[in-house]
Design a protein around this motif. Structure first.
Motif, PDB file in Angstrom:
ATOM      1  N   HIS A   1       0.834  -1.207   0.000  1.00  0.00           N
ATOM      2  CA  HIS A   1       0.000   0.000   0.000  1.00  0.00           C
ATOM      3  C   HIS A   1       0.872   1.262   0.000  1.00  0.00           C
ATOM      4  N   LEU A   2       1.944   1.250   0.798  1.00  0.00           N
ATOM      5  CA  LEU A   2       2.852   2.403   0.802  1.00  0.00           C
ATOM      6  C   LEU A   2       3.481   2.614  -0.566  1.00  0.00           C
ATOM      7  N   THR A   3       3.934   1.540  -1.178  1.00  0.00           N
ATOM      8  CA  THR A   3       4.570   1.645  -2.487  1.00  0.00           C
ATOM      9  C   THR A   3       3.610   2.225  -3.513  1.00  0.00           C
ATOM     10  N   GLN A   4       2.430   1.664  -3.608  1.00  0.00           N
ATOM     11  CA  GLN A   4       1.461   2.142  -4.599  1.00  0.00           C
ATOM     12  C   GLN A   4       1.050   3.585  -4.330  1.00  0.00           C
ATOM     13  N   GLY A   5       0.799   3.904  -3.068  1.00  0.00           N
ATOM     14  CA  GLY A   5       0.359   5.248  -2.726  1.00  0.00           C
ATOM     15  C   GLY A   5       1.420   6.303  -2.965  1.00  0.00           C
ATOM     16  N   LEU A   6       2.638   6.039  -2.504  1.00  0.00           N
ATOM     17  CA  LEU A   6       3.705   7.038  -2.641  1.00  0.00           C
ATOM     18  C   LEU A   6       4.129   7.222  -4.094  1.00  0.00           C
ATOM     19  N   ILE A   7       4.290   6.140  -4.830  1.00  0.00           N
ATOM     20  CA  ILE A   7       4.689   6.253  -6.243  1.00  0.00           C
ATOM     21  C   ILE A   7       3.602   6.997  -7.021  1.00  0.00           C
ATOM     22  N   SER A   8       2.339   6.675  -6.761  1.00  0.00           N
ATOM     23  CA  SER A   8       1.247   7.355  -7.457  1.00  0.00           C
ATOM     24  C   SER A   8       1.197   8.837  -7.093  1.00  0.00           C
ATOM     25  N   ALA A   9       1.324   9.142  -5.805  1.00  0.00           N
ATOM     26  CA  ALA A   9       1.259  10.538  -5.367  1.00  0.00           C
ATOM     27  C   ALA A   9       2.400  11.352  -5.963  1.00  0.00           C
ATOM     28  N   PHE A  10       3.612  10.831  -5.906  1.00  0.00           N
ATOM     29  CA  PHE A  10       4.740  11.571  -6.470  1.00  0.00           C
ATOM     30  C   PHE A  10       4.641  11.661  -7.985  1.00  0.00           C
ATOM     31  N   GLY A  11       4.070  10.658  -8.627  1.00  0.00           N
ATOM     32  CA  GLY A  11       3.864  10.730 -10.076  1.00  0.00           C
ATOM     33  C   GLY A  11       2.897  11.842 -10.452  1.00  0.00           C
ATOM     34  N   VAL A  12       1.787  11.930  -9.706  1.00  0.00           N
ATOM     35  CA  VAL A  12       0.795  12.978  -9.987  1.00  0.00           C
ATOM     36  C   VAL A  12       1.374  14.355  -9.689  1.00  0.00           C
ATOM     37  N   VAL A  13       2.029  14.501  -8.532  1.00  0.00           N
ATOM     38  CA  VAL A  13       2.623  15.794  -8.181  1.00  0.00           C
ATOM     39  C   VAL A  13       3.697  16.184  -9.182  1.00  0.00           C
ATOM     40  N   GLY A  14       4.536  15.235  -9.548  1.00  0.00           N
ATOM     41  CA  GLY A  14       5.580  15.518 -10.536  1.00  0.00           C
ATOM     42  C   GLY A  14       4.997  15.940 -11.869  1.00  0.00           C
ATOM     43  N   PHE A  15       3.946  15.265 -12.302  1.00  0.00           N
ATOM     44  CA  PHE A  15       3.307  15.628 -13.565  1.00  0.00           C
ATOM     45  C   PHE A  15       2.714  17.024 -13.496  1.00  0.00           C
ATOM     46  N   LEU A  16       1.981  17.312 -12.415  1.00  0.00           N
ATOM     47  CA  LEU A  16       1.334  18.623 -12.300  1.00  0.00           C
ATOM     48  C   LEU A  16       2.352  19.761 -12.219  1.00  0.00           C
ATOM     49  N   VAL A  17       3.390  19.582 -11.417  1.00  0.00           N
ATOM     50  CA  VAL A  17       4.422  20.621 -11.308  1.00  0.00           C
ATOM     51  C   VAL A  17       5.130  20.789 -12.644  1.00  0.00           C
ATOM     52  N   GLY A  18       5.478  19.698 -13.279  1.00  0.00           N
ATOM     53  CA  GLY A  18       6.144  19.789 -14.585  1.00  0.00           C
ATOM     54  C   GLY A  18       5.265  20.424 -15.642  1.00  0.00           C
ATOM     55  N   PHE A  19       3.978  20.106 -15.603  1.00  0.00           N
ATOM     56  CA  PHE A  19       3.049  20.677 -16.577  1.00  0.00           C
ATOM     57  C   PHE A  19       2.854  22.176 -16.340  1.00  0.00           C
ATOM     58  N   LEU A  20       2.652  22.547 -15.072  1.00  0.00           N
ATOM     59  CA  LEU A  20       2.400  23.950 -14.761  1.00  0.00           C
ATOM     60  C   LEU A  20       3.633  24.830 -15.011  1.00  0.00           C
ATOM     61  N   LEU A  21       4.805  24.313 -14.717  1.00  0.00           N
ATOM     62  CA  LEU A  21       6.034  25.079 -14.922  1.00  0.00           C
ATOM     63  C   LEU A  21       6.677  24.803 -16.277  1.00  0.00           C
ATOM     64  N   GLN A  22       6.079  23.893 -17.041  1.00  0.00           N
ATOM     65  CA  GLN A  22       6.610  23.504 -18.348  1.00  0.00           C
ATOM     66  C   GLN A  22       8.076  23.087 -18.250  1.00  0.00           C
ATOM     67  N   ASN A  23       8.343  22.191 -17.288  1.00  0.00           N
ATOM     68  CA  ASN A  23       9.708  21.748 -17.040  1.00  0.00           C
ATOM     69  C   ASN A  23       9.684  20.228 -16.836  1.00  0.00           C
ATOM     70  N   LEU A  24      10.046  19.508 -17.873  1.00  0.00           N
ATOM     71  CA  LEU A  24      10.036  18.051 -17.821  1.00  0.00           C
ATOM     72  C   LEU A  24      11.099  17.527 -16.858  1.00  0.00           C
ATOM     73  N   LEU A  25      12.247  18.177 -16.795  1.00  0.00           N
ATOM     74  CA  LEU A  25      13.331  17.730 -15.918  1.00  0.00           C
ATOM     75  C   LEU A  25      12.905  17.809 -14.442  1.00  0.00           C
ATOM     76  N   LEU A  26      12.221  18.877 -14.058  1.00  0.00           N
ATOM     77  CA  LEU A  26      11.724  19.006 -12.691  1.00  0.00           C
ATOM     78  C   LEU A  26      10.704  17.906 -12.390  1.00  0.00           C
ATOM     79  N   SER A  27       9.875  17.598 -13.345  1.00  0.00           N
ATOM     80  CA  SER A  27       8.891  16.528 -13.192  1.00  0.00           C
ATOM     81  C   SER A  27       9.590  15.194 -12.931  1.00  0.00           C
ATOM     82  N   LEU A  28      10.632  14.916 -13.675  1.00  0.00           N
ATOM     83  CA  LEU A  28      11.378  13.671 -13.484  1.00  0.00           C
ATOM     84  C   LEU A  28      12.106  13.658 -12.148  1.00  0.00           C
ATOM     85  N   TYR A  29      12.667  14.790 -11.734  1.00  0.00           N
ATOM     86  CA  TYR A  29      13.339  14.855 -10.434  1.00  0.00           C
ATOM     87  C   TYR A  29      12.367  14.552  -9.293  1.00  0.00           C
TER      88      TYR A  29
END
Length: 102
Positions: free
Chosen positions: A16-44
């Motif tokens: 449950h921790l693995t699925q939840g944390l990976i999913s949460a960081f994936g969504v946050v990374g996508f949203l931050v990268g999309f809003l700032l238009q920075n793919l590298l930040l999204s991957l970080y």
């Protein structure tokens, strides 16, 4: 070789921790990268989340071992214990009958 033992409830918690944390960081990374238009930040952000998840889940931390499984004894041990108990019972019965007759 290192061995990491966790119980069944610990495995469920780790999953449950693995699925939840990976999913949460994936969504946050996508949203931050999309809003700032920075793919590298999204991957970080995603890589940082994956690393944090690995630190929290891969070692056998004590919170994964709270519900240890109590296994039944082997048949050989159970038979030996039963034989020993029978001998003790017979010895105590024989000792009790000697005291009454003496």
């Amino acid at each position: 070789m290192l061995e990491f033992h966790i119980d069944f409830q610990g495995q469920r918690l780790a999953d449950h921790l693995t699925q939840g944390l990976i999913s949460a960081f994936g969504v946050v990374g996508f949203l931050v990268g999309f809003l700032l238009q920075n793919l590298l930040l999204s991957l970080y952000i995603f890589v940082a989340g994956t690393a944090l998840t690995a630190v929290l889940v891969i070692p056998a931390w004590p919170y994964f071992k709270k519900n240890s499984v109590r296994w039944l004894p082997s048949r050989a041990k159970a038979a030996a214990a039963a034989a020993e108990a029978s001998k003790q019972h017979e010895a105590s019965a024989a000792g009790g009958s000697k005291e009454k007759s003496g």
